[in-house]
Design a protein around this motif. Structure first.
Motif, PDB file in Angstrom:
ATOM      1  N   THR B 618       1.025  -1.024   0.178  1.00 13.63           N
ATOM      2  CA  THR B 618       0.449   0.077   0.082  1.00 13.63           C
ATOM      3  C   THR B 618       0.872   1.548   0.056  1.00 13.63           C
ATOM      4  OG1 THR B 618       0.175  -0.374   2.402  1.00 13.63           O
ATOM      5  CG2 THR B 618      -2.197  -1.183   1.028  1.00 13.63           C
ATOM      6  N   GLY B 619       0.270   2.717  -0.944  1.00 12.35           N
ATOM      7  CA  GLY B 619       1.152   3.284   0.046  1.00 12.35           C
ATOM      8  C   GLY B 619      -0.219   5.279  -0.106  1.00 12.35           C
ATOM      9  N   THR B 620       0.466   5.894   0.929  1.00 19.18           N
ATOM     10  CA  THR B 620      -0.397   7.173   0.424  1.00 19.18           C
ATOM     11  C   THR B 620      -0.070   8.044   1.291  1.00 19.18           C
ATOM     12  OG1 THR B 620      -2.188   5.585   2.469  1.00 19.18           O
ATOM     13  CG2 THR B 620      -2.275   7.678   2.915  1.00 19.18           C
ATOM     14  N   ALA B 621       0.016   8.614   0.072  1.00 20.55           N
ATOM     15  CA  ALA B 621       1.396  10.007  -0.231  1.00 20.55           C
ATOM     16  C   ALA B 621       0.246  10.844   0.560  1.00 20.55           C
ATOM     17  CB  ALA B 621       1.469  10.211  -1.645  1.00 20.55           C
ATOM     18  N   GLN B 622       0.945  12.024   1.696  1.00 21.52           N
ATOM     19  CA  GLN B 622       0.719  13.071   1.864  1.00 21.52           C
ATOM     20  C   GLN B 622       1.003  14.387   0.774  1.00 21.52           C
ATOM     21  OE1 GLN B 622       2.456  13.296   5.337  1.00 21.52           O
ATOM     22  NE2 GLN B 622       2.540  11.800   5.914  1.00 21.52           N
ATOM     23  N   ASN B 623      -0.722  15.372   0.906  1.00 19.10           N
ATOM     24  CA  ASN B 623      -0.332  15.927  -0.243  1.00 19.10           C
ATOM     25  C   ASN B 623      -0.061  17.438   0.407  1.00 19.10           C
ATOM     26  OD1 ASN B 623      -0.732  15.629  -3.169  1.00 19.10           O
ATOM     27  ND2 ASN B 623      -2.744  14.934  -3.302  1.00 19.10           N
ATOM     28  N   GLY B 624       0.114  18.031   0.973  1.00 18.48           N
ATOM     29  CA  GLY B 624      -0.680  18.368   1.902  1.00 18.48           C
ATOM     30  C   GLY B 624      -1.090  18.784   2.853  1.00 18.48           C
ATOM     31  N   SER B 625      -1.442  19.626   3.723  1.00 17.30           N
ATOM     32  CA  SER B 625      -2.504  19.591   4.609  1.00 17.30           C
ATOM     33  C   SER B 625      -3.674  19.810   4.185  1.00 17.30           C
ATOM     34  CB  SER B 625      -2.276  20.891   5.946  1.00 17.30           C
ATOM     35  OG  SER B 625      -2.423  22.466   4.918  1.00 17.30           O
ATOM     36  N   THR B 626      -4.275  20.318   3.027  1.00 22.08           N
ATOM     37  CA  THR B 626      -5.693  20.277   2.580  1.00 22.08           C
ATOM     38  C   THR B 626      -6.374  19.281   1.387  1.00 22.08           C
ATOM     39  OG1 THR B 626      -5.160  21.765   1.051  1.00 22.08           O
ATOM     40  CG2 THR B 626      -6.114  22.247   3.682  1.00 22.08           C
ATOM     41  N   LYS B 627      -5.024  18.978   1.106  1.00 27.77           N
ATOM     42  CA  LYS B 627      -5.711  17.257   0.090  1.00 27.77           C
ATOM     43  C   LYS B 627      -5.768  16.192   0.143  1.00 27.77           C
ATOM     44  CE  LYS B 627      -4.668  20.369  -4.479  1.00 27.77           C
ATOM     45  NZ  LYS B 627      -3.323  19.645  -5.062  1.00 27.77           N
ATOM     46  N   THR B 628      -6.639  15.603  -0.190  1.00 25.47           N
ATOM     47  CA  THR B 628      -6.743  13.746   0.960  1.00 25.47           C
ATOM     48  C   THR B 628      -5.378  13.206  -0.217  1.00 25.47           C
ATOM     49  OG1 THR B 628      -8.966  14.595   0.610  1.00 25.47           O
ATOM     50  CG2 THR B 628      -8.308  11.980   0.259  1.00 25.47           C
ATOM     51  N   ASP B 629      -4.943  12.800   0.553  1.00 30.78           N
ATOM     52  CA  ASP B 629      -4.044  12.129   0.266  1.00 30.78           C
ATOM     53  C   ASP B 629      -3.868  11.081  -1.008  1.00 30.78           C
ATOM     54  OD1 ASP B 629      -2.829  12.559   2.657  1.00 30.78           O
ATOM     55  OD2 ASP B 629      -3.191  10.422   3.845  1.00 30.78           O
ATOM     56  N   THR B 630      -2.405  10.413  -1.602  1.00 19.87           N
ATOM     57  CA  THR B 630      -2.844   9.685  -3.090  1.00 19.87           C
ATOM     58  C   THR B 630      -2.686   8.509  -2.699  1.00 19.87           C
ATOM     59  OG1 THR B 630      -0.932  11.615  -4.378  1.00 19.87           O
ATOM     60  CG2 THR B 630      -1.832   9.681  -5.057  1.00 19.87           C
ATOM     61  N   SER B 631      -3.817   7.951  -3.488  1.00 16.60           N
ATOM     62  CA  SER B 631      -3.903   6.267  -3.047  1.00 16.60           C
ATOM     63  C   SER B 631      -3.242   5.281  -3.909  1.00 16.60           C
ATOM     64  CB  SER B 631      -5.369   5.657  -2.945  1.00 16.60           C
ATOM     65  OG  SER B 631      -5.974   4.666  -2.877  1.00 16.60           O
ATOM     66  N   TRP B 632      -2.179   4.343  -2.828  1.00 13.04           N
ATOM     67  CA  TRP B 632      -1.713   3.374  -4.336  1.00 13.04           C
ATOM     68  C   TRP B 632      -1.402   2.473  -3.857  1.00 13.04           C
ATOM     69  CZ3 TRP B 632       2.061   4.672  -7.829  1.00 13.04           C
ATOM     70  CH2 TRP B 632       2.592   5.634  -7.902  1.00 13.04           C
TER      71      TRP B 632
END
Lengths: 389, 685
Positions: B618-632
């Motif tokens: 799995t991968g959950t990439a943080q995307n700044g403070s407001t945007k939802t994470d990128t899902s991998w």
């Protein structure tokens, strides 16, 4: 009159000797060449289109026979009798010019200058040419004392009416020819230099005025000025470009009779008529084209010589007028095809197909022959005279 | 009254007297002047003729032959595109375009007339037609297309009224027929297929059909050459077909074929008089893909459904619904690198491009609000890899001796770095305890990797940028070289990169020195690392293969229309894991644990691993403070690990929540398994 007297035979022989055989020969040469070229310029195209390749040839031969008859008639009648016919001829010609503008006349290529009779069309502007030469020569030679302003004004007045009517058709080519011929006749008649200058200025002002005041329509102006810029995007320029291409394509010796892609694939319009010189240039090359010019030069020489030899002043002006008419028309026609003159629809005298033109040219040449024939006789040599003695 | 003869005699005497009054010499001179003038005019003609016929003869005779000879080009049918079994995916049919040969139009008046007639006939504004006619460069004798794929009736009308349309010609050209359709019933598919080959069918109707071609991003589409294309390729003419995007673009030179040339003699009306020579068009070559239409359909459906499902969830952490604007799926043949399926969402309808795309459709496809449906996110989307990158950090650590498979690190809730004591938190607030390599993957232990990242930073004086070097060795930061147009290469950040950025844009990149924190972030695939889904798939394929990965490719072979093989593309190794097999096995074991007991346990709950083993990360990439994470989710699976499947969903939330279920559905589809329930679960890393 079953018995032919020796004196009559002598007269016949003498008359034959007084015919201008060089002029007649040149005339025959041009006519024969015209038949050949009209056929050569059209045969392949007509055949490609599935039509009779000889149709233009046949028509040309018919007109030449009619032309020969008209010429013979013009030669046989003593030219002095033309003077008395002048008023009637003039009125008749002007009436025809008026009528051709009415619904009786038909329009070809944007000019209303023809009466249609089945396959043949008659163009009053052509018939006007010999008429005007007779009328102007009559007026120029009629009166006492040296050529004066009164006669000059009378001549200009007489020519102005048909010129106006021609401009209405519009037939600007004919207008140019009449202007040149009238001016030439004024020169020969002995108009004073300053009067000639004034007439010239009036002519220039007239042309500028016509262009400025919109008498000349836009499309005409575009057509007239296209020779200054053959690359422009106008239809007349396109035709002119194709004409130049055809002539240039001919080279020195030409592509040969019945050959030449520009002519055979109809890239040049009116190639049997107003643009026949283009077909000559492409098919027979520089040699053919120069030959044509040289033959016209011969006609010019014989015409001017006849005017000089004429036994009277009327004959001089008559011959000079006819010569100027034919010479300038030939120049104008050829000049259009090589882009030294504005595009105007005039025929190449005797060579182009076109019946009225052939008739008019035959009559004009007949006049020159006539004046030459009677250059020595103190008394007219007409048949009526012989019955009188 | 005197008798007539006497009158005539008197007149003759009068004339003679006048001639004497007007001295003959003067008249002679005047006549000579007239003769000289006309003579000079005739001489002018002679000189002019000399110019035309002698000096410029060659030029004019060239023009005369240009006049009469015309070359008529006819475009060759494009090669077809076939699937892995040799079934046709993209075919051709003949269509008719209306073109204008400007050289045949004799005046601007004629042009005005033709434009106004065409405007009525083609239902286009006069300006529109004029713009088309004015824009292109190219030769004026080529027909400039003004309307594509017109009906037979319209064509007949123009042919019957050639006198009204001089210079307007019909150009025959092939158009694409898309045969593998999806998104509709079988009956509708039949209808759409029939419409596509029906010359009288209305293009707009076909576009409105619910059936869409599969794999639009892979196949690409065909457009018309523009002035820029003509600059780049001299063999093209204005209006020629040219591939845009996908296989249509990358195999343009094979698919295109060579145009036919017919040399004809024409008259001034442009009518053919004779044929001077003819060279028939040569159809382009067929391209056989590795694509499996069934898997492709499964992947497209799984991706779309996964994204729509994500949009129905609420991102509690960021306090807004999950946007999930787009995503991508890559399915590779692990053993060859062949692309079995490649999907990108949102997608487009390739029918829109056939016969010329309507302006409004084009604008809508390029409107940022629509999330760029033309982009192939599988090779053009660039995202932080997040935890899917941990295998790279692990490989680098093993390769450079930072850890062995047995090395354990005590992983608490956070890692403290440097003298300032900056804390880096694990995704799991309670920590993971003693963690070895396999466990670090199963539980996606951040602190394990933070520790390695920091150590690598400390020791970079000895061996340089350990992690970046390994990443590059495994293909990151550079294009894989896949044969689909417009691939992106991603980016592997390092100190040099940071300096360049700082130089170029100091406001966005205030630092110019690489800090321990940068390395720590990179160790879990965060920070400024950007990867494409394909690059990730490539690395997981190498793990599945126990070392090598093969160059991703979509074309299997190129063959002539008769089936004879022109070119083949055998597997070509491009990366090799720099660690021994036994260490790779440990990584494999870790990844196998992820789906069974690890972060993706709930996503794969009930999955028949005994039939179809699936390993992944799995991968959950943080995307700044407001945007939802990128899902991998990156995986490989199948009895022989024959498939490598990677899914990414932009702003899709945690990897286990959105991306892993998509991958699960794909395996279920490929192996014909009953779709299992996907358990709702807490987000993991």
């Amino acid at each position: 009159m079953a018995v032919v007297t020796t004196s009559q035979v002598a007269a016949q022989t003498k008359r034959r000797r007084h015919l201008d055989w060089i002029l007649l020969g040149s005339t025959a040469a041009l006519a024969a060449f015209g038949v050949l070229m009209v056929h050569s310029a059209t045969a392949t195209r007509l055949a490609n289109a599935g039509a009779d390749p000889y149709s233009y040839l046949k028509r040309q031969l018919v007109w030449l026979v009619l032309g020969a008859i008209a010429m013979a008639f013009t030669v046989v009648v003593d030219y002095h009798r033309f003077q008395s016919w002048a008023p009637a001829l003039y009125i008749g010609a002007v009436v025809l010019l008026v009528l051709v503008l009415t619904p009786l006349g038909s329009e070809i290529n944007g000019a209303k200058g023809w009466f249609g009779f089945g396959a043949f069309a008659v163009q009053p502007a052509e018939l006007l040419k010999p008429v005007m030469v007779v009328v102007l020569a009559t007026v120029a030679s009629n009166g006492r004392g040296p050529f004066d302003l009164k006669r000059l004004v009378r001549m200009l007045g007489l020519v102005a009416v048909p010129l106006g009517l021609l401009a209405l058709q519009p037939d600007l080519g004919s207008v140019m020819i009449f202007c040149f011929a009238t001016f030439a006749m004024l020169v020969v008649a002995g108009a004073k230099a300053r009067h000639l200058v004034i007439v010239g200025l009036i002519g220039v002002i007239g042309v500028v005025g016509a262009l400025q005041l919109g008498v000349v329509k836009d499309y005409q102006r575009a057509r007239l000025t296209s020779f200054l810029d053959p690359q422009s995007n106008e239809r007349a320029s396109y035709n002119l470009r194709q004409s130049l291409t055809a002539i240039g394509n001919g080279g020195v010796t030409g592509r040969g009779l019945f050959e030449g892609s520009q002519t055979n694939l109809s890239y040049v319009p009116e190639q049997q008529n107003d643009f026949i010189f283009t077909a000559i240039g492409e098919q027979l090359g520089l040699i053919g084209a120069l030959s044509v010019i040289i033959v016209y030069g011969l006609v010019l020489w014989r015409g001017v010589r006849t005017a000089m030899l004429s036994r009277d002043f009327f004959g001089t002006i008559l011959a000079a007028g006819a010569t100027a008419m034919i010479g300038f028309q030939a120049f104008l026609n050829m000049g259009v095809t090589v882009a030294v003159m504005p595009v105007t629809g005039v025929t190449l005298p005797l060579v182009s197909s076109g019946g009225s033109s052939i008739l008019a040219t035959a009559i004009l040449l007949g006049m020159i022959v006539n004046v030459h024939l009677r250059r020595f006789a103190r008394t007219p040599l007409s048949p009526s005279l012989s019955t009188g003695t | 009254m005197s008798p007539p003869w006497a009158r005539r005699a008197a007149k003759a005497r009068e004339s003679a007297r006048k001639l004497e009054e007007n001295p003959a010499g003067d008249t002679r001179m005047r006549l000579t002047i007239i003769a000289v003038v006309i003579g000079a005019l005739l001489l002018t003609l002679g000189v002019r003729l000399w110019y035309l016929q002698v000096l410029d003869h060659e030029d004019f005779s060239a023009r005369a032959s240009d006049n009469q000879v015309r070359l008529i080009r006819s475009e060759a049918p494009r090669g077809r595109i076939l699937d892995h079994n040799g079934n046709v995916l993209v075919d051709n049919r003949v269509s008719f375009s209306i073109g204008v040969e400007k050289a045949q139009i004799k005046s601007s008046d004629d042009m005005d007339r033709i434009v106004s007639r065409l405007s009525i006939l083609l239902n286009q504004s006069e300006d529109e037609i004029r713009t088309k006619l004015e824009k292109p460069k190219g030769s004026p004798v080529d027909a400039i297309p003004v309307a594509d794929d017109v009906s037979k009736q319209l064509l007949l009308y123009i042919e019957e009224h050639q006198d009204e349309f001089p210079g307007v010609v019909a150009v025959t050209r092939p158009v694409r027929v898309l045969t593998q359709l999806t998104g509709c019933t079988d009956e509708q598919k039949k209808k759409t297929l029939a419409e596509q080959t029906d010359l009288s069918a209305n293009r707009d109707d076909i576009r409105k059909d619910p059936c869409r071609s599969i794999a639009p991003h892979v196949l690409g589409y065909v457009g018309e050459t523009t002035a820029d294309d003509l600059d780049a390729h001299s063999e093209y003419r204005i209006g020629d077909s040219i591939g845009r995007g996908g296989v249509e673009a990358s195999y343009e030179s094979s698919l295109r074929g060579s145009p036919g040339l017919k040399k004809i003699e024409v008259n001034s009306q442009g009518k053919q008089v004779s044929v001077l020579g003819e060279e028939p068009p040569q159809q382009g070559k067929d391209v056989v893909l590795t694509l499996d239409p069934d898997v492709q359909t499964i992947a497209e459906d799984a991706l779309r459904e996964g994204i729509l499902r994500a949009r129905n969830t609420y991102d509690g952490e960021k306090g807004h619904p999950t946007p999930a604007p787009g995503g991508a799926v890559v399915v590779l043949d692990t053993h060859t690198g062949g692309v079995v399926a490649m999907a990108s969402y949102p997608s487009f309808n390739p029918q829109d491009f056939i016969g010329g795309i309507p302006q409004a459709t084009w604008e809508s496809l390029n409107d940022p609000a629509n999330q760029y449906p033309l982009n192939n996110r599988a090779i053009q989307g660039q995202y932080p890899a997040a935890s899917t990158f941990k295998v790279v950090t692990a490989i680098s650590a093993l390769q450079n001796g930072f850890v062995t498979p047995e090395t354990t690190i005590n992983a608490g809730a956070y890692y403290t770095a440097g003298r300032e004591g900056r804390r880096f938190y694990d995704w799991n607030k309670t920590g993971h305890g003693r963690t070895d390599l396999a466990k670090s993957l199963v539980e996606s232990v951040d602190v394990y990797y933070y520790t390695i990242g920091d150590q690598m930073y400390q020791r970079r004086g000895e061996g340089g940028d350990y992690l970046q070097n390994t990443a590059r060795q495994l293909g990151f930061g550079d294009k894989t070289g896949i044969d689909i147009a417009n691939e992106k290469g991603g980016q592997v950040p390092d100190e040099n990169w940071l300096r360049r950025m700082n130089n170029a844009n100091p406001a966005a990149f205030p630092r110019n020195s690489w800090n321990p924190g940068d390395n720590i972030n990179l160790s879990i695939g965060q920070g400024d690392l950007l990867v494409t889904p394909l690059q990730v798939a490539n690395v997981y394929a190498a793990i599945a293969n126990g070392g090598p990965a093969y160059k991703p490719h979509i074309a299997q072979q190129i063959q002539a229309v008769d089936g004879s093989i022109d070119r083949q593309f055998p597997p070509e190794p491009i990366i090799q894991l720099p660690i021994p097999p036994e260490q790779i096995q440990v990584i494999q074991a870790g990844l196998a644990g992820v789906t069974r007991d690890g972060t993706a346990k709930r996503a794969f709950a009930g999955f028949p691993f005994d039939q179809v083993p699936v390993s992944g990360k799995t991968g959950t990439a943080q995307n700044g403070s407001t945007k939802t994470d990128t899902s991998w989710f990156a995986s490989y699976g199948g009895p022989n690990n024959e498939y490598t499947v990677v899914a990414v969903v932009e702003e899709g939330g945690a990897g286990n929540v959105t991306a892993a279920p998509i991958v699960r559905r794909i395996y279920e589809g490929i192996f014909g398994l009953t779709p299992g329930n996907i358990q709702e679960g807490d987000r993991t890393d």
